[in-house]
Design a protein around this motif. Structure first.
Motif, PDB file in Angstrom:
ATOM      1  N   UNK A 140       1.025  -1.267  -0.003  1.00  0.00           N
ATOM      2  CA  UNK A 140      -0.036   0.012  -0.014  1.00  0.00           C
ATOM      3  C   UNK A 140       0.815   1.323  -0.097  1.00  0.00           C
ATOM      4  N   UNK A 141       1.996   1.327   0.772  1.00  0.00           N
ATOM      5  CA  UNK A 141       2.855   2.260   0.825  1.00  0.00           C
ATOM      6  C   UNK A 141       3.716   2.392  -0.615  1.00  0.00           C
ATOM      7  N   UNK A 142       3.991   1.294  -1.190  1.00  0.00           N
ATOM      8  CA  UNK A 142       4.684   1.580  -2.515  1.00  0.00           C
ATOM      9  C   UNK A 142       3.847   1.819  -3.639  1.00  0.00           C
ATOM     10  N   UNK A 143       2.404   1.748  -3.512  1.00  0.00           N
ATOM     11  CA  UNK A 143       1.438   2.271  -4.298  1.00  0.00           C
ATOM     12  C   UNK A 143       1.381   3.882  -4.354  1.00  0.00           C
ATOM     13  N   UNK A 144       1.804   4.561  -3.246  1.00  0.00           N
ATOM     14  CA  UNK A 144       1.731   5.796  -3.248  1.00  0.00           C
ATOM     15  C   UNK A 144       2.961   6.633  -3.503  1.00  0.00           C
ATOM     16  N   UNK A 145       3.971   6.114  -3.957  1.00  0.00           N
ATOM     17  CA  UNK A 145       5.187   6.384  -4.588  1.00  0.00           C
ATOM     18  C   UNK A 145       5.030   7.410  -5.772  1.00  0.00           C
TER      19      UNK A 145
ATOM     20  N   UNK B 158      12.823   6.618  -2.475  1.00  0.00           N
ATOM     21  CA  UNK B 158      11.410   5.735  -2.492  1.00  0.00           C
ATOM     22  C   UNK B 158      11.835   4.893  -1.118  1.00  0.00           C
ATOM     23  N   UNK B 159      13.056   4.407  -0.954  1.00  0.00           N
ATOM     24  CA  UNK B 159      13.464   3.921   0.183  1.00  0.00           C
ATOM     25  C   UNK B 159      13.425   4.644   1.502  1.00  0.00           C
ATOM     26  N   UNK B 160      13.632   5.828   1.382  1.00  0.00           N
ATOM     27  CA  UNK B 160      13.630   6.610   2.516  1.00  0.00           C
ATOM     28  C   UNK B 160      11.999   6.957   3.000  1.00  0.00           C
ATOM     29  N   UNK B 161      11.350   7.147   1.935  1.00  0.00           N
ATOM     30  CA  UNK B 161       9.816   7.427   1.959  1.00  0.00           C
ATOM     31  C   UNK B 161       9.129   6.076   2.649  1.00  0.00           C
ATOM     32  N   UNK B 162       9.483   4.907   2.239  1.00  0.00           N
ATOM     33  CA  UNK B 162       8.797   3.676   2.855  1.00  0.00           C
ATOM     34  C   UNK B 162       9.424   3.477   4.013  1.00  0.00           C
ATOM     35  N   UNK B 163      10.507   3.718   4.444  1.00  0.00           N
ATOM     36  CA  UNK B 163      11.031   3.203   5.629  1.00  0.00           C
ATOM     37  C   UNK B 163      10.464   4.261   6.798  1.00  0.00           C
TER      38      UNK B 163
ATOM     39  N   UNK C 185      10.866   0.799  -7.651  1.00  0.00           N
ATOM     40  CA  UNK C 185      10.882  -0.216  -6.787  1.00  0.00           C
ATOM     41  C   UNK C 185      10.387  -1.590  -7.148  1.00  0.00           C
ATOM     42  N   UNK C 186       9.358  -1.586  -8.206  1.00  0.00           N
ATOM     43  CA  UNK C 186       8.686  -2.728  -8.563  1.00  0.00           C
ATOM     44  C   UNK C 186       9.670  -3.549  -9.436  1.00  0.00           C
ATOM     45  N   UNK C 187      10.560  -2.821 -10.158  1.00  0.00           N
ATOM     46  CA  UNK C 187      11.400  -3.744 -11.052  1.00  0.00           C
ATOM     47  C   UNK C 187      12.465  -4.195 -10.136  1.00  0.00           C
TER      48      UNK C 187
END
Length: 271
Positions: A209-214, A253-258, A222-224
């Motif tokens: 769900x978090x990835x989908x908001x990127x 993206x990694x910083x946002x997800x973390x 991130x998907x690849x």
């Protein structure tokens, strides 16, 4: 007008604009009233019969096979035409063989098709995934000269596969759903007990769900990288982006997800 309708109409309209023909001249050549032709090129009015589309394709020098596949799909899915209507519309004009795409397009497809399929499979079930990939290469066939003339053919092609996949992907709050991919993660398959699997499933759902908001570029990277298992260089080549851009998108993206999944840890890193 839906996305599948646009998939064949936009290349047709683009070919008309590049042809230098006036609407009146084209109307005479295809024997269709100027008003009806104008409606069709704007995606208005009744869904056109295949013989009309084919006559335009012949005048504008577009390949008929990919055009027919996309026209047929839009007729069934968006215009809600019956299969009988579709078959009657094309029975006198459909070419017997699918035709052969340009050699360089065929070579390009051989290089990237599997990667496109893995990307699409993160959002769609197998049937819709294959349809999206097939549609991508049909659209590319119709727009191949445009792709070759673009600054980067790979980037041009990626914009098409992304648009095609996202048009078929369920969305929540205007963001694509990755829910289906959760059930095929390596982490989930490694859990042996029902309790462990449920816990991992909950964590995966939160992460996806978090990835989908990127933002779009970060989402694709991130998907690849993490769902499709591609290296940074392979992702760079597929996306048609500089390696530095892939690294930057992945880092942000990694910083946002973390920060979203583990805010306490992110605050500690900042401190």
């Amino acid at each position: 007008m839906g996305t599948t309708h646009q998939a064949w109409l936009n290349p047709l309209r683009g070919a008309y604009l590049e042809s230098g023909l006036t609407l009146s001249e084209l109307s005479v050549r295809v024997r269709l009233a100027k008003s009806k032709l104008s409606e069709m090129l704007r995606g208005m009015g009744l869904y056109p019969r295949w013989e009309i589309v084919l006559s335009l394709a012949a005048e504008l020098k577009l390949p008929d096979w990919p055009l027919y596949r996309l026209w047929r799909q839009a007729a069934l899915e968006e215009a809600r035409k019956s299969r009988e209507w579709v078959e009657r519309s094309g029975e006198k004009t459909l070419t017997a063989a699918p035709g052969i795409p340009p050699l360089d397009l065929a070579a390009f497809r051989e290089l990237v098709e599997e990667h496109y399929w893995f990307y699409a499979s993160c959002f769609l079930d197998d049937l819709r995934c294959q349809t999206a990939v097939d549609d991508t290469f049909d659209i590319l066939w119709l727009r191949w000269n445009e792709a070759l003339a673009s600054p980067d053919t790979r980037r041009f092609a990626w914009s098409i596969v992304r648009t095609t996949v996202m048009s078929r992907t369920p969305h929540h709050d205007c963001r694509p759903s990755l829910g289906g991919a959760v059930f095929d993660t390596a982490a989930l398959r490694s859990r042996t007990t029902p309790a462990d699997r449920l816990r991992q499933l909950t964590e995966s759902l939160e992460l996806f769900a978090a990835i989908s908001r990127l933002p779009d570029n970060q989402l694709d990277v991130i998907v690849l990288r993490y769902l499709c298992g591609m290296s940074d260089r392979a992702a760079s080549a597929l996306l048609g982006l500089p390696l530095a851009s892939v690294h930057s998108d992945e880092r942000h993206a990694s910083r946002y997800l973390e920060g979203l999944i583990n805010p306490a840890s992110a605050e500690g890193d900042t401190a």
